[in-house]
Design a protein around this motif. Structure first.
Motif, PDB file in Angstrom:
ATOM      1  N   LEU A  57      12.197   2.116  -8.068  1.00  0.00           N
ATOM      2  CA  LEU A  57      11.460   3.494  -8.109  1.00  0.00           C
ATOM      3  C   LEU A  57      12.254   4.606  -7.442  1.00  0.00           C
ATOM      4  N   GLY A  58      13.102   4.364  -6.432  1.00  0.00           N
ATOM      5  CA  GLY A  58      13.867   5.388  -6.022  1.00  0.00           C
ATOM      6  C   GLY A  58      14.544   6.212  -6.957  1.00  0.00           C
ATOM      7  N   VAL A  70       5.072   2.263 -16.231  1.00  0.00           N
ATOM      8  CA  VAL A  70       4.043   1.493 -16.434  1.00  0.00           C
ATOM      9  C   VAL A  70       4.582   0.080 -16.107  1.00  0.00           C
ATOM     10  N   ARG A  71       6.008  -0.029 -16.247  1.00  0.00           N
ATOM     11  CA  ARG A  71       6.655  -1.330 -16.001  1.00  0.00           C
ATOM     12  C   ARG A  71       6.649  -1.602 -14.204  1.00  0.00           C
ATOM     13  N   GLN A  72       6.578  -0.257 -13.673  1.00  0.00           N
ATOM     14  CA  GLN A  72       6.453  -0.263 -12.163  1.00  0.00           C
ATOM     15  C   GLN A  72       5.205  -0.660 -11.579  1.00  0.00           C
ATOM     16  N   TRP A  73       4.174  -0.119 -12.186  1.00  0.00           N
ATOM     17  CA  TRP A  73       2.872  -0.303 -11.732  1.00  0.00           C
ATOM     18  C   TRP A  73       2.431  -1.864 -12.018  1.00  0.00           C
ATOM     19  N   ILE A 100       0.681  -1.136  -0.058  1.00  0.00           N
ATOM     20  CA  ILE A 100       0.122   0.206  -0.064  1.00  0.00           C
ATOM     21  C   ILE A 100       0.945   1.125   0.059  1.00  0.00           C
ATOM     22  N   GLY A 101       2.124   1.156   0.762  1.00  0.00           N
ATOM     23  CA  GLY A 101       2.833   2.249   0.868  1.00  0.00           C
ATOM     24  C   GLY A 101       3.788   2.201  -0.525  1.00  0.00           C
ATOM     25  N   PHE A 102       3.768   1.339  -1.177  1.00  0.00           N
ATOM     26  CA  PHE A 102       4.680   1.478  -2.493  1.00  0.00           C
ATOM     27  C   PHE A 102       3.596   2.174  -3.454  1.00  0.00           C
ATOM     28  N   ALA A 103       2.385   1.638  -3.407  1.00  0.00           N
ATOM     29  CA  ALA A 103       1.639   2.388  -4.324  1.00  0.00           C
ATOM     30  C   ALA A 103       1.229   3.803  -4.073  1.00  0.00           C
ATOM     31  N   GLU A 104       1.356   4.222  -3.019  1.00  0.00           N
ATOM     32  CA  GLU A 104       1.454   5.891  -2.479  1.00  0.00           C
ATOM     33  C   GLU A 104       2.688   6.296  -3.298  1.00  0.00           C
ATOM     34  N   GLU A 105       3.807   5.834  -2.975  1.00  0.00           N
ATOM     35  CA  GLU A 105       4.860   6.332  -3.422  1.00  0.00           C
ATOM     36  C   GLU A 105       5.149   6.328  -4.997  1.00  0.00           C
ATOM     37  N   LEU A 106       4.502   5.409  -5.641  1.00  0.00           N
ATOM     38  CA  LEU A 106       4.578   5.402  -7.045  1.00  0.00           C
ATOM     39  C   LEU A 106       3.836   6.381  -7.544  1.00  0.00           C
ATOM     40  N   ARG A 165       1.628  -4.831  -9.305  1.00  0.00           N
ATOM     41  CA  ARG A 165       0.520  -5.783  -9.385  1.00  0.00           C
ATOM     42  C   ARG A 165       0.674  -7.144  -9.043  1.00  0.00           C
ATOM     43  N   THR A 166       1.910  -7.541  -9.909  1.00  0.00           N
ATOM     44  CA  THR A 166       2.576  -8.846  -9.758  1.00  0.00           C
ATOM     45  C   THR A 166       2.766  -9.201  -8.458  1.00  0.00           C
ATOM     46  N   MET A 167       3.579  -8.397  -7.928  1.00  0.00           N
ATOM     47  CA  MET A 167       3.773  -8.540  -6.265  1.00  0.00           C
ATOM     48  C   MET A 167       2.653  -8.941  -5.760  1.00  0.00           C
ATOM     49  N   ARG A 168       1.462  -8.152  -5.444  1.00  0.00           N
ATOM     50  CA  ARG A 168       0.335  -8.419  -4.718  1.00  0.00           C
ATOM     51  C   ARG A 168      -0.104  -9.838  -5.056  1.00  0.00           C
ATOM     52  N   ARG A 169      -0.362 -10.028  -6.385  1.00  0.00           N
ATOM     53  CA  ARG A 169      -0.814 -11.438  -6.783  1.00  0.00           C
ATOM     54  C   ARG A 169      -0.026 -12.570  -5.954  1.00  0.00           C
TER      55      ARG A 169
END
Length: 382
Positions: A313-314, A273-276, A244-250, A280-284
């Motif tokens: 991402l950094g 797009v690749r980061q997004w 969730i925190g990663f998504a906010e940073e992205l 999603r893959t990590m969540r699955r």
């Protein structure tokens, strides 16, 4: 795993969201906040046993709580090491007396813990422990040094992996000791200043610190087994909250790219797009393995996925801002402390992602040996 939330889960979500909205305050003292969580039974909902002041919750409800907490303005947790690492370990390996002594204060937010594993010179080689514990009467005297000890400056207790058999090597002869931190002159905590200017980690020096014999978990000489069991609890529901925190940073990096115009660059767009997609893959992957996986390499795969992703991402956070990413605030002066903005902090802190929590090299070795069945990595002379 076909993961979904039931009507009961959504009711639990509404309860959690309402409570957090009414109680979460980002400026609350962290120890006070732990006690607030404890009074309402929100600590330890993922424990396989209830009745220690915590409420019971299903696996999906644990996910709900972790995600709602990550979305709330609540302050960072100080009690997660005791709650998510030590408590499940005690429930699995501890005596009834150890459970009765330590689980209620953890659930109440009254006692905070830190982890005494890593040592200077050993890196991620946990079997290279040199801290020793010598039997003395009804306890042990501990001497040695631990490093990268999160929250040691706040902790009341530390679980320490130490060598109780002086003639032992590697993973033999180790014991898992519960050590009180309030021992002036016997335990010294020195904060480690990081590139970010913060001091989340510490060096801890033990000079004859005392641990009682009844506070050995799993029995003397069984420390390696207990320590490995604890590491199995390190990655689980909390991984989903982390995302969730990663998504906010992205989202913040995307916004910065739009603001700077970098989003017009097709290479930058492709990386965003690749980061997004990878998130999603990590969540699955996390959801698929959450209910218990027969794959012993699943935790290592998860660590490799998020560590590399967060580092990239950094780097992207700096790229989309161009030269502006390298300068400080406009009102900075030599007499004032240098303050990093969120993107700069993300970049500098994420340099450590592939090291802490088990380095990438160690995770690849685990996958190679335990999953792929490749020959064991040669060990140097010990």
């Amino acid at each position: 795993m076909d993961f979904g939330f039931s009507e009961e889960d959504e009711g639990f979500r509404a309860e959690a969201r309402t409570w957090l909205a009414a109680n979460a305050d980002p400026v609350t003292d962290r120890r006070t906040w732990e006690r607030t969580l404890g009074r309402s039974g929100w600590i330890g909902i993922g424990w396989p046993e209830s009745g220690y002041g915590n409420r019971s919750a299903t696996l999906t409800q644990q996910v709900v709580w972790a995600e709602e907490y990550a979305r709330s303005p609540a302050p960072p947790r100080s009690g997660h090491i005791g709650e998510n690492l030590l408590a499940p370990t005690l429930i699995t390996h501890g005596t009834d007396e150890q459970k009765s002594r330590f689980l209620p204060p953890i659930a109440a937010g009254e006692e905070l813990w830190c982890q005494g594993y890593s040592e200077p010179g050993a890196g991620s080689d946990l079997a290279g422990v040199r801290t020793v514990a010598v039997r003395e009467g009804e306890g042990y005297r501990i001497s040695g040094q631990k490093i990268w000890t999160s929250l040691a400056h706040e902790a009341d207790w530390c679980f320490v992996l130490a060598r109780t058999d002086p003639g032992s090597r590697r993973h033999h002869g180790l014991s898992f000791l519960l050590v009180p931190m309030d021992q002036p002159g016997r335990i010294e905590v020195r904060p480690i200043r990081q590139m970010t200017g913060t001091s989340d980690f510490n060096e801890v020096f033990f000079d004859g610190a005392y641990a009682r014999v009844e506070h050995v978990v799993g029995g003397e000489g069984q420390g390696w087994r207990v320590a490995m069991s604890l590491l199995g609890f390190e990655r689980g529901v909390s991984t989903l909250a982390q995302q969730i925190g990663f998504a906010e940073e992205l989202a913040a990096v995307v916004q910065a790219a739009v603001h700077s115009g970098a989003v017009q660059d097709p290479v930058v767009r492709s990386r965003l797009v690749r980061q997004w997609a990878e998130l999603r893959t990590m969540r699955r992957h996390a959801l698929r393995t959450l209910g218990g996986s027969a794959d012993p390499g699943a935790p290592s795969v998860a660590k490799l996925l998020w560590a590399g992703w967060h580092q990239r991402l950094g780097e992207l956070a700096m790229q989309v801002r161009g030269a502006a990413a390298t300068v400080g605030p406009s009102d900075w002066s030599p007499s004032a402390p240098y303050e990093l903005d969120a993107g700069q902090h993300l970049f500098l802190f994420s340099r450590a992602d592939t090291i802490y929590g088990g380095s990438d090299q160690v995770q690849r070795t685990i996958i190679a040996e335990r999953v792929l069945g490749l020959p064991r990595e040669p060990k140097g002379a010990v």
